[in-house]
Design a protein around this motif. Structure first.
Motif, PDB file in Angstrom:
ATOM      1  N   LEU A 127      64.409  53.271 -24.244  1.00  0.00           N
ATOM      2  CA  LEU A 127      65.070  54.575 -24.152  1.00  0.00           C
ATOM      3  C   LEU A 127      64.173  55.713 -24.624  1.00  0.00           C
ATOM      4  O   LEU A 127      64.052  56.728 -23.942  1.00  0.00           O
ATOM      5  CB  LEU A 127      66.370  54.568 -24.957  1.00  0.00           C
ATOM      6  CG  LEU A 127      67.536  53.805 -24.334  1.00  0.00           C
ATOM      7  CD1 LEU A 127      68.633  53.554 -25.363  1.00  0.00           C
ATOM      8  CD2 LEU A 127      68.077  54.560 -23.134  1.00  0.00           C
ATOM      9  N   VAL A 128      63.538  55.555 -25.794  1.00  0.00           N
ATOM     10  CA  VAL A 128      62.734  56.665 -26.313  1.00  0.00           C
ATOM     11  C   VAL A 128      61.439  56.854 -25.536  1.00  0.00           C
ATOM     12  O   VAL A 128      60.878  57.947 -25.528  1.00  0.00           O
ATOM     13  CB  VAL A 128      62.447  56.548 -27.832  1.00  0.00           C
ATOM     14  CG1 VAL A 128      63.752  56.607 -28.627  1.00  0.00           C
ATOM     15  CG2 VAL A 128      61.636  55.327 -28.176  1.00  0.00           C
ATOM     16  N   LYS A 129      60.982  55.822 -24.865  1.00  0.00           N
ATOM     17  CA  LYS A 129      59.750  55.942 -24.082  1.00  0.00           C
ATOM     18  C   LYS A 129      60.023  56.386 -22.645  1.00  0.00           C
ATOM     19  O   LYS A 129      59.309  57.236 -22.114  1.00  0.00           O
ATOM     20  CB  LYS A 129      58.987  54.617 -24.095  1.00  0.00           C
ATOM     21  CG  LYS A 129      58.381  54.341 -25.459  1.00  0.00           C
ATOM     22  CD  LYS A 129      57.625  53.041 -25.504  1.00  0.00           C
ATOM     23  CE  LYS A 129      57.077  52.846 -26.913  1.00  0.00           C
ATOM     24  NZ  LYS A 129      56.520  51.520 -27.126  1.00  0.00           N
ATOM     25  N   ASN A 130      61.041  55.822 -22.023  1.00  0.00           N
ATOM     26  CA  ASN A 130      61.270  56.070 -20.594  1.00  0.00           C
ATOM     27  C   ASN A 130      62.401  57.038 -20.281  1.00  0.00           C
ATOM     28  O   ASN A 130      62.573  57.417 -19.125  1.00  0.00           O
ATOM     29  CB  ASN A 130      61.493  54.738 -19.871  1.00  0.00           C
ATOM     30  CG  ASN A 130      60.273  53.857 -19.958  1.00  0.00           C
ATOM     31  OD1 ASN A 130      59.155  54.315 -19.756  1.00  0.00           O
ATOM     32  ND2 ASN A 130      60.471  52.592 -20.295  1.00  0.00           N
ATOM     33  N   SER A 131      63.167  57.408 -21.290  1.00  0.00           N
ATOM     34  CA  SER A 131      64.236  58.400 -21.108  1.00  0.00           C
ATOM     35  C   SER A 131      64.075  59.523 -22.132  1.00  0.00           C
ATOM     36  O   SER A 131      65.061  60.092 -22.599  1.00  0.00           O
ATOM     37  CB  SER A 131      65.607  57.734 -21.244  1.00  0.00           C
ATOM     38  OG  SER A 131      65.795  56.749 -20.264  1.00  0.00           O
ATOM     39  N   ALA A 132      62.850  59.826 -22.473  1.00  0.00           N
ATOM     40  CA  ALA A 132      62.542  60.819 -23.507  1.00  0.00           C
ATOM     41  C   ALA A 132      63.241  62.163 -23.303  1.00  0.00           C
ATOM     42  O   ALA A 132      63.653  62.784 -24.292  1.00  0.00           O
ATOM     43  CB  ALA A 132      61.028  61.008 -23.630  1.00  0.00           C
ATOM     44  N   PRO A 133      63.414  62.643 -22.054  1.00  0.00           N
ATOM     45  CA  PRO A 133      64.088  63.939 -21.903  1.00  0.00           C
ATOM     46  C   PRO A 133      65.514  63.976 -22.469  1.00  0.00           C
ATOM     47  O   PRO A 133      66.025  65.054 -22.776  1.00  0.00           O
ATOM     48  CB  PRO A 133      64.103  64.152 -20.387  1.00  0.00           C
ATOM     49  CG  PRO A 133      62.916  63.387 -19.899  1.00  0.00           C
ATOM     50  CD  PRO A 133      62.871  62.160 -20.787  1.00  0.00           C
ATOM     51  N   LYS A 149      58.728  61.558 -31.389  1.00  0.00           N
ATOM     52  CA  LYS A 149      57.351  61.034 -31.466  1.00  0.00           C
ATOM     53  C   LYS A 149      57.281  59.853 -32.433  1.00  0.00           C
ATOM     54  O   LYS A 149      56.607  58.860 -32.155  1.00  0.00           O
ATOM     55  CB  LYS A 149      56.369  62.129 -31.883  1.00  0.00           C
ATOM     56  CG  LYS A 149      56.091  63.122 -30.786  1.00  0.00           C
ATOM     57  CD  LYS A 149      55.105  64.180 -31.243  1.00  0.00           C
ATOM     58  CE  LYS A 149      54.906  65.206 -30.136  1.00  0.00           C
ATOM     59  NZ  LYS A 149      54.036  66.291 -30.535  1.00  0.00           N
ATOM     60  N   GLN A 150      57.951  59.976 -33.560  1.00  0.00           N
ATOM     61  CA  GLN A 150      57.963  58.872 -34.523  1.00  0.00           C
ATOM     62  C   GLN A 150      58.660  57.647 -33.937  1.00  0.00           C
ATOM     63  O   GLN A 150      58.165  56.523 -34.053  1.00  0.00           O
ATOM     64  CB  GLN A 150      58.643  59.301 -35.818  1.00  0.00           C
ATOM     65  CG  GLN A 150      57.837  60.291 -36.611  1.00  0.00           C
ATOM     66  CD  GLN A 150      58.594  60.812 -37.833  1.00  0.00           C
ATOM     67  OE1 GLN A 150      59.808  60.702 -37.928  1.00  0.00           O
ATOM     68  NE2 GLN A 150      57.852  61.389 -38.758  1.00  0.00           N
ATOM     69  N   ALA A 151      59.820  57.867 -33.317  1.00  0.00           N
ATOM     70  CA  ALA A 151      60.582  56.759 -32.740  1.00  0.00           C
ATOM     71  C   ALA A 151      59.785  56.036 -31.650  1.00  0.00           C
ATOM     72  O   ALA A 151      59.902  54.817 -31.494  1.00  0.00           O
ATOM     73  CB  ALA A 151      61.906  57.261 -32.181  1.00  0.00           C
ATOM     74  N   GLN A 152      58.968  56.775 -30.929  1.00  0.00           N
ATOM     75  CA  GLN A 152      58.167  56.170 -29.874  1.00  0.00           C
ATOM     76  C   GLN A 152      57.082  55.241 -30.422  1.00  0.00           C
ATOM     77  O   GLN A 152      56.534  54.432 -29.676  1.00  0.00           O
ATOM     78  CB  GLN A 152      57.552  57.250 -28.981  1.00  0.00           C
ATOM     79  CG  GLN A 152      58.597  57.938 -28.131  1.00  0.00           C
ATOM     80  CD  GLN A 152      58.069  59.162 -27.397  1.00  0.00           C
ATOM     81  OE1 GLN A 152      57.132  59.820 -27.836  1.00  0.00           O
ATOM     82  NE2 GLN A 152      58.702  59.475 -26.266  1.00  0.00           N
ATOM     83  N   THR A 153      56.787  55.334 -31.715  1.00  0.00           N
ATOM     84  CA  THR A 153      55.788  54.450 -32.323  1.00  0.00           C
ATOM     85  C   THR A 153      56.413  53.204 -32.956  1.00  0.00           C
ATOM     86  O   THR A 153      55.690  52.304 -33.359  1.00  0.00           O
ATOM     87  CB  THR A 153      54.975  55.189 -33.412  1.00  0.00           C
ATOM     88  OG1 THR A 153      55.825  55.475 -34.529  1.00  0.00           O
ATOM     89  CG2 THR A 153      54.351  56.463 -32.866  1.00  0.00           C
TER      90      THR A 153
END
Length: 185
Positions: A127-133, A149-153
């Motif tokens: 979700l945080v990588k592919n549905s970021a908007p 940005k933090q969640a994506q890591t």
């Protein structure tokens, strides 16, 4: 503590229906059990739908920590994909009742899902990588300026811990899953 049924009798547009002692899976917002099976559980399993209908037709209790998290998640995603705050609240309440019964935050049988809403770490990562908007200003209002940005890591272990121990995060990821699913009522 207030039960789900009591809360709605006092504050919801569905109060008259609940006042009669009935909370059906089919509501003003669609057929939750069918939507849950198709968009959240992704099984399209009639037996699971029947169980979901049975669970939400009973007077279940949403703990205060879960209710607060649900309201935050609803604030974040209200208006997204045409969903109202009330729709999101109702679907998240039902999701927690069906997924965990609000009794556990760890999936039975040692599975990876965490939180009352039983979100899998891999789902949160996706979700945080592919549905970021989806995670815009309202998300950052509750989680901080660099939260996305933090969640994506986060790796699966970090997500597992976060979803289990932080209800706001778990409810938000559950709501994001609903919104990203294209659920239609």
């Amino acid at each position: 503590m207030i039960t789900f049924k009591q809360y709605h009798m006092q504050e919801s547009r569905l109060g008259s229906m609940l006042g009669a002692g009935v909370l059906a899976a089919t509501s003003a917002y669609g057929d939750f059990a069918k939507d849950w099976s198709k968009h959240y559980q992704t099984s399209n399993n009639p037996e699971k739908e029947a169980r979901a209908r049975q669970v939400i037709s009973k007077d279940y209790h949403v703990p205060a920590d879960a209710e607060q998290a649900i309201r935050i998640a609803a604030d974040i995603f209200a208006g997204d994909e045409g969903k109202t705050r009330e729709q999101i609240i109702q679907y998240l309440r039902h999701t927690g009742a069906v997924e965990s019964g609000y009794r556990t935050k760890v999936q039975d049988g040692g599975g990876p899902a965490r939180g009352y809403w039983q979100v899998e770490p891999a789902t949160a990562m996706d979700l945080v990588k592919n549905s970021a908007p989806l995670f815009g200003k309202k998300f950052h209002k509750y989680f901080g300026k660099n939260a996305l940005k933090q969640a994506q890591t986060f790796d699966k272990q970090k997500w597992s811990e976060g979803l289990e121990h932080f209800d706001r995060l778990a409810a938000t990821m559950a709501a994001a899953k609903w919104i990203a699913s294209g659920w239609d009522d």
